[in-house]
Write an enzyme that holds these catalytic residues in place. Structure first.
Site, PDB file in Angstrom:
ATOM      1  N   ASP A 139       0.861  -1.190   0.000  1.00  0.00           N
ATOM      2  CA  ASP A 139       0.000   0.000   0.000  1.00  0.00           C
ATOM      3  C   ASP A 139       0.894   1.235   0.000  1.00  0.00           C
ATOM      4  O   ASP A 139       1.762   1.370   0.861  1.00  0.00           O
ATOM      5  CB  ASP A 139      -0.898  -0.016   1.250  1.00  0.00           C
ATOM      6  CG  ASP A 139      -2.018   1.007   1.158  1.00  0.00           C
ATOM      7  OD1 ASP A 139      -2.206   1.609   0.085  1.00  0.00           O
ATOM      8  OD2 ASP A 139      -2.708   1.202   2.179  1.00  0.00           O
ATOM      9  N   HIS A 211      -9.497  -1.665  -7.696  1.00  0.00           N
ATOM     10  CA  HIS A 211      -9.304  -0.514  -6.809  1.00  0.00           C
ATOM     11  C   HIS A 211      -8.478   0.575  -7.489  1.00  0.00           C
ATOM     12  O   HIS A 211      -8.781   1.768  -7.346  1.00  0.00           O
ATOM     13  CB  HIS A 211      -8.644  -0.971  -5.504  1.00  0.00           C
ATOM     14  CG  HIS A 211      -8.413   0.154  -4.543  1.00  0.00           C
ATOM     15  ND1 HIS A 211      -9.417   1.020  -4.172  1.00  0.00           N
ATOM     16  CD2 HIS A 211      -7.294   0.584  -3.890  1.00  0.00           C
ATOM     17  CE1 HIS A 211      -8.932   1.921  -3.324  1.00  0.00           C
ATOM     18  NE2 HIS A 211      -7.642   1.694  -3.149  1.00  0.00           N
TER      19      HIS A 211
HETATM   20  C1  HEM Z   1      -9.779  -1.283   2.476  1.00  0.00           C
HETATM   21  C2  HEM Z   1      -9.399  -0.094   2.060  1.00  0.00           C
HETATM   22  C3  HEM Z   1      -8.254   0.132   1.129  1.00  0.00           C
HETATM   23  C4  HEM Z   1      -7.199  -0.673   0.813  1.00  0.00           C
HETATM   24  C5  HEM Z   1      -6.877  -2.066   1.363  1.00  0.00           C
HETATM   25  C6  HEM Z   1      -6.404   0.021  -0.174  1.00  0.00           C
HETATM   26  C7  HEM Z   1      -5.259  -0.495  -0.762  1.00  0.00           C
HETATM   27  C8  HEM Z   1      -4.631   0.073  -1.852  1.00  0.00           C
HETATM   28  C9  HEM Z   1      -3.588  -0.559  -2.621  1.00  0.00           C
HETATM   29  C10 HEM Z   1      -3.012  -1.949  -2.335  1.00  0.00           C
HETATM   30  C11 HEM Z   1      -3.246   0.289  -3.627  1.00  0.00           C
HETATM   31  C12 HEM Z   1      -2.220   0.042  -4.749  1.00  0.00           C
HETATM   32  C13 HEM Z   1      -0.838   0.468  -4.396  1.00  0.00           C
HETATM   33  C14 HEM Z   1      -0.660   1.954  -4.216  1.00  0.00           C
HETATM   34  O1  HEM Z   1      -0.545   2.705  -5.203  1.00  0.00           O
HETATM   35  O2  HEM Z   1      -0.674   2.381  -3.067  1.00  0.00           O
HETATM   36  C15 HEM Z   1      -4.050   1.483  -3.480  1.00  0.00           C
HETATM   37  C16 HEM Z   1      -3.991   2.593  -4.300  1.00  0.00           C
HETATM   38  C17 HEM Z   1      -4.706   3.738  -4.097  1.00  0.00           C
HETATM   39  N1  HEM Z   1      -5.714   3.940  -3.180  1.00  0.00           N
HETATM   40 FE1  HEM Z   1      -6.374   2.578  -1.827  1.00  0.00          FE
HETATM   41  N2  HEM Z   1      -6.983   1.236  -0.426  1.00  0.00           N
HETATM   42  C18 HEM Z   1      -8.111   1.352   0.341  1.00  0.00           C
HETATM   43  C19 HEM Z   1      -8.989   2.434   0.382  1.00  0.00           C
HETATM   44  C20 HEM Z   1      -8.800   3.611  -0.291  1.00  0.00           C
HETATM   45  C21 HEM Z   1      -9.620   4.793  -0.148  1.00  0.00           C
HETATM   46  C22 HEM Z   1     -10.823   4.917   0.788  1.00  0.00           C
HETATM   47  C23 HEM Z   1      -9.091   5.742  -0.974  1.00  0.00           C
HETATM   48  C24 HEM Z   1      -9.521   7.178  -1.200  1.00  0.00           C
HETATM   49  C25 HEM Z   1     -10.630   7.729  -0.770  1.00  0.00           C
HETATM   50  C26 HEM Z   1      -7.954   5.156  -1.644  1.00  0.00           C
HETATM   51  C27 HEM Z   1      -7.156   5.801  -2.557  1.00  0.00           C
HETATM   52  C28 HEM Z   1      -6.154   5.222  -3.280  1.00  0.00           C
HETATM   53  C29 HEM Z   1      -5.401   5.917  -4.313  1.00  0.00           C
HETATM   54  C30 HEM Z   1      -5.559   7.379  -4.745  1.00  0.00           C
HETATM   55  C31 HEM Z   1      -4.500   4.972  -4.849  1.00  0.00           C
HETATM   56  C32 HEM Z   1      -3.502   5.192  -5.994  1.00  0.00           C
HETATM   57  C33 HEM Z   1      -4.205   4.954  -7.326  1.00  0.00           C
HETATM   58  C34 HEM Z   1      -3.254   5.172  -8.502  1.00  0.00           C
HETATM   59  O3  HEM Z   1      -3.029   6.351  -8.825  1.00  0.00           O
HETATM   60  O4  HEM Z   1      -2.758   4.196  -9.028  1.00  0.00           O
HETATM   61  N3  HEM Z   1      -7.811   3.871  -1.205  1.00  0.00           N
HETATM   62  N4  HEM Z   1      -4.888   1.321  -2.391  1.00  0.00           N
END
Ligand code: HEM
Length: 298
Positions: A139, A211
């Protein structure tokens, strides 16, 4: 240049306390400012601390230093997949590598606030492996780096609240049993990245409900960038992600949540919401260091 609260940008801590306090009813501004100013003046070696405030609380403490768009979190979504609101008044994030010191700091801060605020949500977070969520995926891969972190997170100079940051926090409860029942390729399709090394799936392999697809949002061609500081929390009985992110613009949170919860126009839901459920939701404002320490004299 308005200096931010330094703890926002300290990365790699192994121990985290996330504390959300509800304000006592009927407080005078003097009572509130007095207790909060004493609590924010506390410091302990090795403990990073970030203070943030709900819209109503900060607007009463420091109306002139309140960014224009600060608002309480409102529920997003419909039916089963809803991101609920649980807005409270004060947020404290303590982190560092000394869990004992973090614990002591959490106890002391809570005692200092006792006359004006009651602790209502507490999550103990930890670094899991090499910065992975409990699903096993890294993450933070797409998080901004270096100076880009401040550009993404901080309100610019000459605006009310300069050097401060809009903050979103959300407790997610994972259903790891159902996520683990998926094959690795199926899990990778849920996230949109490979599991061992966090490589983004190519266009043909990337589902529109992954996601990454739902959270990589552009509005009028502008990427809605956040600086994310989430970590896993909990134990065997209940566990998940305490999502925490900082932004110079509060609307970025709304846009990404609308996209994840199927209300951005195309009706597509983030597949992650089949395996994890948000049970809290708040917007906060983390003032600059100078504005934080001026509480009581603003
Ligand atoms: C159970 C809840 C969540 C989990 C397990 C999770 C996990 C992850 C993972 C594994 C990634 C891909 C790696 C990375 O770029 O960091 C990611 C990307 C991202 N997440 Fe989450 N996330 C969660 C909730 C959220 C929420 C609530 C938001 C915003 C309101 C969010 C926003 C983002 C954004 C902006 C990215 C990068 C997307 C990109 O530009 O590629 N995430 N998240």
């Amino acid at each position: 240049m308005s200096e931010p609260q330094a703890g926002i940008f300290v990365e790699g801590s192994s121990s985290h306390f996330f504390l959300e306090y509800k304000l006592v009813d009927g407080l005078s501004l003097e009572q509130l400012s007095d207790s909060v100013s004493k609590a924010v003046a506390l410091s302990d070696a090795g403990v990073n601390r970030v203070w943030a405030f709900g819209a109503d609380c900060w607007r009463s403490i420091a109306p002139a230093a309140c960014p224009a768009d600060l608002k309480p979190f409102a529920a997003i979504g419909e039916g089963r997949q809803v991101a609920p609101a649980s807005q409270r008044g004060i947020f404290l994030w303590l982190h560092g590598d000394n869990h004992s010191a973090n614990f002591d700091a959490a106890m002391t801060a809570t005692a200092a606030l006792a006359a004006v605020a009651t602790l209502q949500l507490e999550k103990i977070g930890f670094l899991y492996k090499d910065s992975r969520d409990l699903t096993g995926f890294i993450d933070g891969t797409e998080n901004p780096k270096g100076r880009g972190q401040q550009t993404v997170a901080l309100i610019p100079e000459d605006e009310p609240g300069a050097g401060g940051s809009y903050v979103m926090s959300q407790q997610w409860v994972h259903n790891l049993r159902s996520f683990s029942a998926l094959s690795q390729p199926e899990q990778e399709a849920v996230i949109g990245r490979t599991k061992p090394d966090s490589i983004e799936l190519n266009d043909e392999a990337m589902p529109d409900n992954s996601h990454v697809s739902r959270s990589d949002v552009k509005i009028n061609g502008v990427a809605q960038k956040l600086y994310r500081r989430s970590v896993p929390y909990g134990g065997v009985l209940e566990h998940g992600l305490y999502f925490l992110a900082f932004s110079a613009d509060i609307r970025r949170f709304d846009h990404i949540l609308q996209s994840m919860f199927g209300v951005s126009g195309d009706g597509v839901h983030d597949r992650l919401t089949d395996f994890s459920t948000p049970v809290s939701g708040s917007y906060w404002f983390a003032p600059s260091a100078a504005e934080l320490f001026a509480i009581g004299s603003l």
